[in-house]
Design a protein around this motif. Structure first.
Motif, PDB file in Angstrom:
ATOM      1  N   LEU A  37       0.850  -1.187   0.000  1.00  0.00           N
ATOM      2  CA  LEU A  37       0.000   0.000   0.000  1.00  0.00           C
ATOM      3  C   LEU A  37       0.884   1.234   0.000  1.00  0.00           C
ATOM      4  O   LEU A  37       1.722   1.409   0.895  1.00  0.00           O
ATOM      5  CB  LEU A  37      -0.916   0.023   1.227  1.00  0.00           C
ATOM      6  N   VAL A  38       0.733   2.088  -1.009  1.00  0.00           N
ATOM      7  CA  VAL A  38       1.476   3.338  -1.104  1.00  0.00           C
ATOM      8  C   VAL A  38       0.554   4.486  -0.701  1.00  0.00           C
ATOM      9  O   VAL A  38      -0.489   4.696  -1.335  1.00  0.00           O
ATOM     10  CB  VAL A  38       2.002   3.563  -2.541  1.00  0.00           C
ATOM     11  N   VAL A  39       0.926   5.208   0.347  1.00  0.00           N
ATOM     12  CA  VAL A  39       0.148   6.367   0.805  1.00  0.00           C
ATOM     13  C   VAL A  39       0.952   7.611   0.453  1.00  0.00           C
ATOM     14  O   VAL A  39       1.945   7.927   1.109  1.00  0.00           O
ATOM     15  CB  VAL A  39      -0.138   6.297   2.322  1.00  0.00           C
ATOM     16  N   GLU A  40       0.557   8.290  -0.601  1.00  0.00           N
ATOM     17  CA  GLU A  40       1.313   9.415  -1.150  1.00  0.00           C
ATOM     18  C   GLU A  40       0.339  10.380  -1.812  1.00  0.00           C
ATOM     19  O   GLU A  40      -0.492   9.972  -2.621  1.00  0.00           O
ATOM     20  CB  GLU A  40       2.331   8.892  -2.162  1.00  0.00           C
ATOM     21  N   ILE A  91       4.291  11.290  -8.157  1.00  0.00           N
ATOM     22  CA  ILE A  91       5.113  10.345  -7.399  1.00  0.00           C
ATOM     23  C   ILE A  91       4.350   9.057  -7.151  1.00  0.00           C
ATOM     24  O   ILE A  91       4.895   7.956  -7.272  1.00  0.00           O
ATOM     25  CB  ILE A  91       5.557  10.981  -6.065  1.00  0.00           C
ATOM     26  N   ARG A  92       3.066   9.198  -6.798  1.00  0.00           N
ATOM     27  CA  ARG A  92       2.259   8.009  -6.495  1.00  0.00           C
ATOM     28  C   ARG A  92       2.175   7.078  -7.705  1.00  0.00           C
ATOM     29  O   ARG A  92       2.374   5.860  -7.584  1.00  0.00           O
ATOM     30  CB  ARG A  92       0.859   8.439  -6.050  1.00  0.00           C
ATOM     31  N   ILE A  93       1.918   7.646  -8.876  1.00  0.00           N
ATOM     32  CA  ILE A  93       1.806   6.829 -10.088  1.00  0.00           C
ATOM     33  C   ILE A  93       3.147   6.170 -10.408  1.00  0.00           C
ATOM     34  O   ILE A  93       3.204   4.990 -10.796  1.00  0.00           O
ATOM     35  CB  ILE A  93       1.320   7.696 -11.269  1.00  0.00           C
ATOM     36  N   ALA A  94       4.234   6.930 -10.238  1.00  0.00           N
ATOM     37  CA  ALA A  94       5.563   6.374 -10.538  1.00  0.00           C
ATOM     38  C   ALA A  94       5.898   5.220  -9.589  1.00  0.00           C
ATOM     39  O   ALA A  94       6.458   4.197 -10.013  1.00  0.00           O
ATOM     40  CB  ALA A  94       6.621   7.470 -10.430  1.00  0.00           C
ATOM     41  N   LEU A  95       5.561   5.370  -8.302  1.00  0.00           N
ATOM     42  CA  LEU A  95       5.844   4.302  -7.340  1.00  0.00           C
ATOM     43  C   LEU A  95       4.996   3.070  -7.616  1.00  0.00           C
ATOM     44  O   LEU A  95       5.494   1.932  -7.559  1.00  0.00           O
ATOM     45  CB  LEU A  95       5.602   4.801  -5.916  1.00  0.00           C
TER      46      LEU A  95
END
Length: 235
Positions: A5-8, A13-17
């Motif tokens: 889970l990426v919380v950004e 940045i979120r899409i890249a991660l």
């Protein structure tokens, strides 16, 4: 493959991660706010959370504290904040690792794999129980006790204690601990080690001033040793 889970809040940045971690074999979900991330973490129980601190609704450190109140899921904090006091505060709040922006997806993937290895436990059949005085550490079950009392340790605390206990009497430098336990081959903040040693001492029922097992060696590092047994008074 891990459920990440990426919380950004930053969409770029979120899409890249998400893309970078997906390409490395992870199943990745994301949330743009702290509360949305907290809700997802509680409802879907991911294997690891990548958490930004500068979130628009709730500061990431507060999100981390709330998450730690209901879950022990490994958390890698990924943020632009590089102040040492901030790093210590986040580790104190329960983070398992800390990476400063900018960073590559490959580096983040390595951090994720490292915290998952620590959280998952050792499965090497040659791992044996380590005993130092009344301190017992079983790397296979990831359980430890002192004086017959179970110790409630975080994955990082367990790894730190096990690393030291496997080398009784030897002075281990903070740089070695950062390299071997934190998997930071290029060094890191000594304060990180100090904070975790403080937590361990509290759980072992000792202090730096009245050490039983963990003995600091000024300017060098720390060693673990069984408590000395005082000879009984007598003629």
């Amino acid at each position: 493959m891990a459920q990440v889970l990426v919380v950004e809040d930053d969409p770029t940045i979120r899409i890249a991660l998400v893309r970078g971690l997906t390409e490395r074999g992870h199943a990745v979900a994301s949330a743009p706010t702290g509360l949305a991330g907290l809700e997802h973490a509680v409802g879907h129980r991911p294997d690891v959370v990548v958490l930004d601190l500068g979130l628009p609704d709730v500061d990431g450190t507060a999100v981390l504290r709330m998450l730690r109140g209901v879950s022990r899921v490994p958390v890698v904090v990924a943020t632009a904040r590089d102040d040492e006091a901030e790093i210590v505060a986040v580790l104190d709040a329960g983070a398992d690792d800390y990476v400063v922006k900018p960073f590559s997806a490959a580096q983040l993937d390595a951090r994720i794999r490292a915290v998952l290895r620590r959280a998952g436990g050792g499965d090497d059949p040659h791992d044996t129980e380590v005993v130092v005085g009344a301190l017992r550490i079983d790397p296979r079950s990831r359980q430890a006790s002192v004086d017959g009392r179970p110790l409630e340790l975080t994955p990082r605390e367990f790894d730190l204690l096990h690393y030291l206990a496997a080398r009784p009497g030897r002075v281990v430098s903070k740089r070695e601990l950062l390299t071997e336990v934190w998997q930071l081959p290029y060094g890191g903040a000594d304060k990180t080690v100090d904070v975790h040693l403080s937590w361990l001492r509290r759980k072992l029922g000792e202090t730096a001033q009245q050490a039983r097992y963990l003995h600091s060696v000024r300017g060098v590092g720390v060693r673990i040793a069984a408590p000395e047994i005082s000879a009984p008074d007598g003629n």
